[in-house]
Design a protein around this motif. Sequence first.
Motif, PDB file in Angstrom:
ATOM      1  N   ASN A 109       0.796  -1.243   0.000  1.00 25.45           N
ATOM      2  CA  ASN A 109       0.000   0.000   0.000  1.00 25.45           C
ATOM      3  C   ASN A 109       0.819   1.279   0.000  1.00 25.45           C
ATOM      4  O   ASN A 109       0.328   2.342   0.370  1.00 25.45           O
ATOM      5  CB  ASN A 109      -1.008   0.011   1.159  1.00 25.45           C
ATOM      6  CG  ASN A 109      -2.222  -0.834   0.826  1.00 25.45           C
ATOM      7  OD1 ASN A 109      -2.511  -1.057  -0.350  1.00 25.45           O
ATOM      8  ND2 ASN A 109      -2.926  -1.313   1.823  1.00 25.45           N
ATOM      9  N   THR A 110       2.092   1.170  -0.404  1.00 26.09           N
ATOM     10  CA  THR A 110       2.845   2.385  -0.732  1.00 26.09           C
ATOM     11  C   THR A 110       2.695   2.580  -2.247  1.00 26.09           C
ATOM     12  O   THR A 110       2.033   1.794  -2.933  1.00 26.09           O
ATOM     13  CB  THR A 110       4.348   2.240  -0.405  1.00 26.09           C
ATOM     14  OG1 THR A 110       4.901   1.273  -1.301  1.00 26.09           O
ATOM     15  CG2 THR A 110       4.567   1.808   1.028  1.00 26.09           C
ATOM     16  N   TRP A 120       4.651   1.910  -4.426  1.00 29.35           N
ATOM     17  CA  TRP A 120       5.250   0.820  -5.205  1.00 29.35           C
ATOM     18  C   TRP A 120       4.152  -0.005  -5.900  1.00 29.35           C
ATOM     19  O   TRP A 120       4.353  -0.551  -6.982  1.00 29.35           O
ATOM     20  CB  TRP A 120       6.084  -0.097  -4.296  1.00 29.35           C
ATOM     21  CG  TRP A 120       6.939  -1.045  -5.078  1.00 29.35           C
ATOM     22  CD1 TRP A 120       6.583  -2.268  -5.569  1.00 29.35           C
ATOM     23  CD2 TRP A 120       8.292  -0.829  -5.504  1.00 29.35           C
ATOM     24  NE1 TRP A 120       7.631  -2.833  -6.259  1.00 29.35           N
ATOM     25  CE2 TRP A 120       8.690  -1.968  -6.230  1.00 29.35           C
ATOM     26  CE3 TRP A 120       9.210   0.219  -5.338  1.00 29.35           C
ATOM     27  CZ2 TRP A 120       9.960  -2.090  -6.798  1.00 29.35           C
ATOM     28  CZ3 TRP A 120      10.471   0.083  -5.891  1.00 29.35           C
ATOM     29  CH2 TRP A 120      10.835  -1.057  -6.609  1.00 29.35           C
ATOM     30  N   ILE A 128       9.866   5.711  -7.156  1.00 27.37           N
ATOM     31  CA  ILE A 128      10.654   6.460  -6.170  1.00 27.37           C
ATOM     32  C   ILE A 128       9.769   6.760  -4.950  1.00 27.37           C
ATOM     33  O   ILE A 128      10.205   6.650  -3.806  1.00 27.37           O
ATOM     34  CB  ILE A 128      11.231   7.753  -6.808  1.00 27.37           C
ATOM     35  CG1 ILE A 128      12.232   7.380  -7.897  1.00 27.37           C
ATOM     36  CG2 ILE A 128      11.909   8.640  -5.757  1.00 27.37           C
ATOM     37  CD1 ILE A 128      12.644   8.528  -8.804  1.00 27.37           C
ATOM     38  N   ALA A 153       9.657   3.706  -2.819  1.00 28.23           N
ATOM     39  CA  ALA A 153      10.896   3.540  -2.056  1.00 28.23           C
ATOM     40  C   ALA A 153      10.988   4.586  -0.946  1.00 28.23           C
ATOM     41  O   ALA A 153      11.685   4.384   0.039  1.00 28.23           O
ATOM     42  CB  ALA A 153      12.099   3.634  -2.986  1.00 28.23           C
ATOM     43  N   ASP A 154      10.286   5.717  -1.105  1.00 27.92           N
ATOM     44  CA  ASP A 154      10.257   6.764  -0.070  1.00 27.92           C
ATOM     45  C   ASP A 154       9.139   6.527   0.948  1.00 27.92           C
ATOM     46  O   ASP A 154       8.818   7.426   1.731  1.00 27.92           O
ATOM     47  CB  ASP A 154      10.026   8.140  -0.732  1.00 27.92           C
ATOM     48  CG  ASP A 154      11.328   8.816  -1.096  1.00 27.92           C
ATOM     49  OD1 ASP A 154      12.383   8.276  -0.729  1.00 27.92           O
ATOM     50  OD2 ASP A 154      11.280   9.878  -1.743  1.00 27.92           O
ATOM     51  N   SER A 155       8.513   5.355   0.895  1.00 28.09           N
ATOM     52  CA  SER A 155       7.427   4.971   1.828  1.00 28.09           C
ATOM     53  C   SER A 155       6.185   5.850   1.705  1.00 28.09           C
ATOM     54  O   SER A 155       5.410   5.978   2.650  1.00 28.09           O
ATOM     55  CB  SER A 155       7.899   5.004   3.286  1.00 28.09           C
ATOM     56  OG  SER A 155       8.977   4.159   3.480  1.00 28.09           O
ATOM     57  N   ILE A 156       5.977   6.489   0.557  1.00 28.01           N
ATOM     58  CA  ILE A 156       4.803   7.354   0.398  1.00 28.01           C
ATOM     59  C   ILE A 156       3.561   6.478   0.193  1.00 28.01           C
ATOM     60  O   ILE A 156       3.553   5.614  -0.693  1.00 28.01           O
ATOM     61  CB  ILE A 156       4.984   8.311  -0.800  1.00 28.01           C
ATOM     62  CG1 ILE A 156       6.204   9.208  -0.561  1.00 28.01           C
ATOM     63  CG2 ILE A 156       3.730   9.161  -1.034  1.00 28.01           C
ATOM     64  CD1 ILE A 156       6.600  10.056  -1.747  1.00 28.01           C
ATOM     65  N   PRO A 157       2.527   6.685   1.032  1.00 31.49           N
ATOM     66  CA  PRO A 157       1.336   5.840   0.876  1.00 31.49           C
ATOM     67  C   PRO A 157       0.638   6.075  -0.459  1.00 31.49           C
ATOM     68  O   PRO A 157       0.700   7.168  -1.023  1.00 31.49           O
ATOM     69  CB  PRO A 157       0.418   6.296   2.019  1.00 31.49           C
ATOM     70  CG  PRO A 157       1.284   7.061   2.961  1.00 31.49           C
ATOM     71  CD  PRO A 157       2.380   7.643   2.142  1.00 31.49           C
ATOM     72  N   ARG A 158      -0.010   5.052  -0.971  1.00 31.84           N
ATOM     73  CA  ARG A 158      -0.877   5.222  -2.139  1.00 31.84           C
ATOM     74  C   ARG A 158      -2.250   5.661  -1.621  1.00 31.84           C
ATOM     75  O   ARG A 158      -2.499   5.648  -0.404  1.00 31.84           O
ATOM     76  CB  ARG A 158      -0.987   3.909  -2.908  1.00 31.84           C
ATOM     77  CG  ARG A 158      -1.797   2.863  -2.177  1.00 31.84           C
ATOM     78  CD  ARG A 158      -1.773   1.501  -2.819  1.00 31.84           C
ATOM     79  NE  ARG A 158      -2.561   1.442  -4.033  1.00 31.84           N
ATOM     80  CZ  ARG A 158      -3.256   0.351  -4.431  1.00 31.84           C
ATOM     81  NH1 ARG A 158      -3.250  -0.740  -3.693  1.00 31.84           N
ATOM     82  NH2 ARG A 158      -3.922   0.351  -5.546  1.00 31.84           N
ATOM     83  N   PHE A 195       6.004  14.018   4.313  1.00 30.36           N
ATOM     84  CA  PHE A 195       6.381  13.354   3.050  1.00 30.36           C
ATOM     85  C   PHE A 195       6.855  14.431   2.074  1.00 30.36           C
ATOM     86  O   PHE A 195       6.110  14.872   1.191  1.00 30.36           O
ATOM     87  CB  PHE A 195       5.199  12.571   2.477  1.00 30.36           C
ATOM     88  CG  PHE A 195       4.856  11.351   3.268  1.00 30.36           C
ATOM     89  CD1 PHE A 195       5.656  10.218   3.199  1.00 30.36           C
ATOM     90  CD2 PHE A 195       3.744  11.323   4.091  1.00 30.36           C
ATOM     91  CE1 PHE A 195       5.357   9.086   3.949  1.00 30.36           C
ATOM     92  CE2 PHE A 195       3.434  10.198   4.841  1.00 30.36           C
ATOM     93  CZ  PHE A 195       4.244   9.082   4.770  1.00 30.36           C
ATOM     94  N   GLN A 243      14.255  -0.276   1.613  1.00 28.67           N
ATOM     95  CA  GLN A 243      13.585   0.293   0.447  1.00 28.67           C
ATOM     96  C   GLN A 243      14.575   0.744  -0.619  1.00 28.67           C
ATOM     97  O   GLN A 243      14.313   0.569  -1.819  1.00 28.67           O
ATOM     98  CB  GLN A 243      12.704   1.479   0.854  1.00 28.67           C
ATOM     99  CG  GLN A 243      11.406   1.085   1.523  1.00 28.67           C
ATOM    100  CD  GLN A 243      11.500   1.093   3.036  1.00 28.67           C
ATOM    101  OE1 GLN A 243      12.569   0.861   3.602  1.00 28.67           O
ATOM    102  NE2 GLN A 243      10.385   1.324   3.702  1.00 28.67           N
ATOM    103  N   ASN A 252      10.821   9.033   8.848  1.00 31.53           N
ATOM    104  CA  ASN A 252       9.609   8.842   8.044  1.00 31.53           C
ATOM    105  C   ASN A 252       9.716   7.690   7.058  1.00 31.53           C
ATOM    106  O   ASN A 252       9.270   7.765   5.921  1.00 31.53           O
ATOM    107  CB  ASN A 252       9.275  10.143   7.300  1.00 31.53           C
ATOM    108  CG  ASN A 252       7.786  10.244   7.057  1.00 31.53           C
ATOM    109  OD1 ASN A 252       6.989   9.832   7.896  1.00 31.53           O
ATOM    110  ND2 ASN A 252       7.403  10.747   5.909  1.00 31.53           N
ATOM    111  N   ARG A 253      10.325   6.638   7.500  1.00 26.19           N
ATOM    112  CA  ARG A 253      10.500   5.425   6.691  1.00 26.19           C
ATOM    113  C   ARG A 253       9.545   4.365   7.239  1.00 26.19           C
ATOM    114  O   ARG A 253       9.478   4.179   8.454  1.00 26.19           O
ATOM    115  CB  ARG A 253      11.970   5.000   6.824  1.00 26.19           C
ATOM    116  CG  ARG A 253      12.435   3.851   6.052  1.00 26.19           C
ATOM    117  CD  ARG A 253      12.752   4.084   4.625  1.00 26.19           C
ATOM    118  NE  ARG A 253      13.371   5.349   4.272  1.00 26.19           N
ATOM    119  CZ  ARG A 253      13.603   5.719   3.018  1.00 26.19           C
ATOM    120  NH1 ARG A 253      13.249   4.932   2.025  1.00 26.19           N
ATOM    121  NH2 ARG A 253      14.172   6.873   2.746  1.00 26.19           N
TER     122      ARG A 253
END
Lengths: 479, 180
Positions: free
Chosen positions: A361-362, A364, A422, A425-430, A439, B3, B132-133
């Motif tokens: 659910n990031t 990715w 990217i 990989a930056d853990s940004i949620p979808r 973020f 990541q 924030n990881r």
Amino acid sequence: MESIKLKKITSVWIIAVLTLFVASIVLGILMRLNQGGVLHQAPITFYSNMTIHGITMIGIWFVAGMAGINYLMERYVKTSYTANLIALILTVSGVLMLWAVTLIGKFHTAWTFLYPLPLRVMWAQWATPTFLVAMSILATGWLIWGISMMTQVLKVYSIPQVFAWQHFKKDPAVKTPPFILISMITLVGVVTCLLVAVLLMALYFAEYFSKGNFVNDALLMKNLTYFFGHTIANEMLYLGLAVIYELFSEVGGKPKWKTTWYVALAWNFTLIFILTAFFHHLYMDFVQPEGFQIAGQIASYLASLPAAAVTVFSVWVAVYRVKIKWTLTNLLFFVGVAGWVIGGFGAVIDATISNNIVLHNTQWVPAHFHTYNILGNVLFSLGFFYWFSIQFTDKRVSEKLSRLILSLLIIGGAGFLLAFYIGGADSIPRRFSNYPAEFTTARPLANIGAVFATVYLIPILILFYNISKRCLKILFSSS
Amino acid sequence: MQQSSILLLFLFLMGIALIVFIYIFMSSKRADQGMSNPLKKRFWFFLILTIIMGIFASVTIPKSPYFAFADKTPAKVIHVAAMQFSFFLSEKAIDRDKPSGQKIELPANEVIEFRVTSFDVNHGFAIYDKSNRLITQTQAMPGYVNRLRYKFKEPGEYNILCLEYCGVAHQLMRSSFIVK
């Protein structure tokens, strides 16, 4: 040979798919601009748009694949025009209802409509039952279409023959064309997942009308949802591959591909693996039995092996040091296979449980499935659409324009996708309408994604104009 | 960081795929007899791919989160209940009719177990570190309790975000806890 009616109905499918594709890309660009802070939509608008964007994209590229194999299947067996027409009428009805449900009724469950979200009404009262009816209508239309095609194939080929089992022995008397084998394997998967969709809808209806007397099990519903959702999203890719097996060599001026023992074996295995790979959607549900989780990873890996070793390798053999007549059709197929492989890498990485825990659910997730769709499956179907539209005219897209179309598709697609990778990989949620300040890369990445998606839209508009114009001519011609 | 390694691996694989596809495409311009012995090459390609995937699976499957600290007794158990659009965290079981939470402080370098459930729809329970990881996660599902075990090495504030789309304020659903 293909009948006039089949040509016309295929033209209608193509025009409808391309129109909805353009509309859905625009919705997608608006979503990325909103995430980038350029637009300021209300969250409910964002999530309603997100819901219809997802449902439409899955639906149109599924029917695009079905319309493609139906058209080509006429070369081998007589298909049912009535079933095709019923599917068209029910698809148009279902899609119109879904657009009304989301854009007017503000229904916003995302296309995965995870139970029990659709039953917790946070939108117009009529939206939930209309959504369930629309989904049932679509499933019914597609089931009729799929079962009809399977029935017609089985009138000509026996069950062992459609699965090419006779190819496990030397010199089989009857040779199964690869197109028939792959279409049949895919249709079995399609019909299976649509039957599951019908069951899922029945369970939703049962709870909706029981007024609290009947409550579903959330884990079972999630398994059913992903069995349907994951499988249909993958089978539509295989529908595109069936078209490639039929047309890739033909368009390049080469002899048709033949079924061999390893082609038969690979596709039979693919059927099994693809029906069990959906478990990877539930890796983060730790209450799911561990055996299913491990099976999910193994099936996800194994599903990619026969496909890679047979389809990708066959395309390489067909091209490597072989004089090929390159046209826009087979170039789209070739680039599509490359996009499919690259998206496959992203998918296999995500289907690894120990990676999934930091990727689930990031961004990715949209990164990898957009890869094998916009630079894979969509190109397979666009290749078919273009090939179909030039069958009945002398005019072709010039080499210069072909080059421009492909370059913009690749540049636009790659930039759009990299912003997602990217972000992942930056853990940004979808599925966030807006991003919290921490973020820091989310907004710029979203805007970069929107710019490149616009670049991708340009060749789509060119193809939309070019192909639709020819399809309209076919539709209104008397022969 | 995991990541970054994943992204590098992906870019590496993508690079290889691009080189192969471009090379094969270019080769069709200097066409001669095609690929010699394709069946043999296909066999080797398949075998190598199978071995690589087999190694990858056997290395990664044991690292699955279901097996993490499975033989340890957690130093602390935290109950988590998710509801549209907030989290309740407590050291005691949470009452479904009157859900309430408390400020949570956890010891560093000890195994912590989160017992995560939902009182309405599906939610995500994702833990983000100070940089924030995303470091770990599980799902919050109505009617079920997912047990997530983790050992926090760094003291500081950790954020919790919902990563499963749950409705109109999904992006605002968050909480936090302190590790000392």
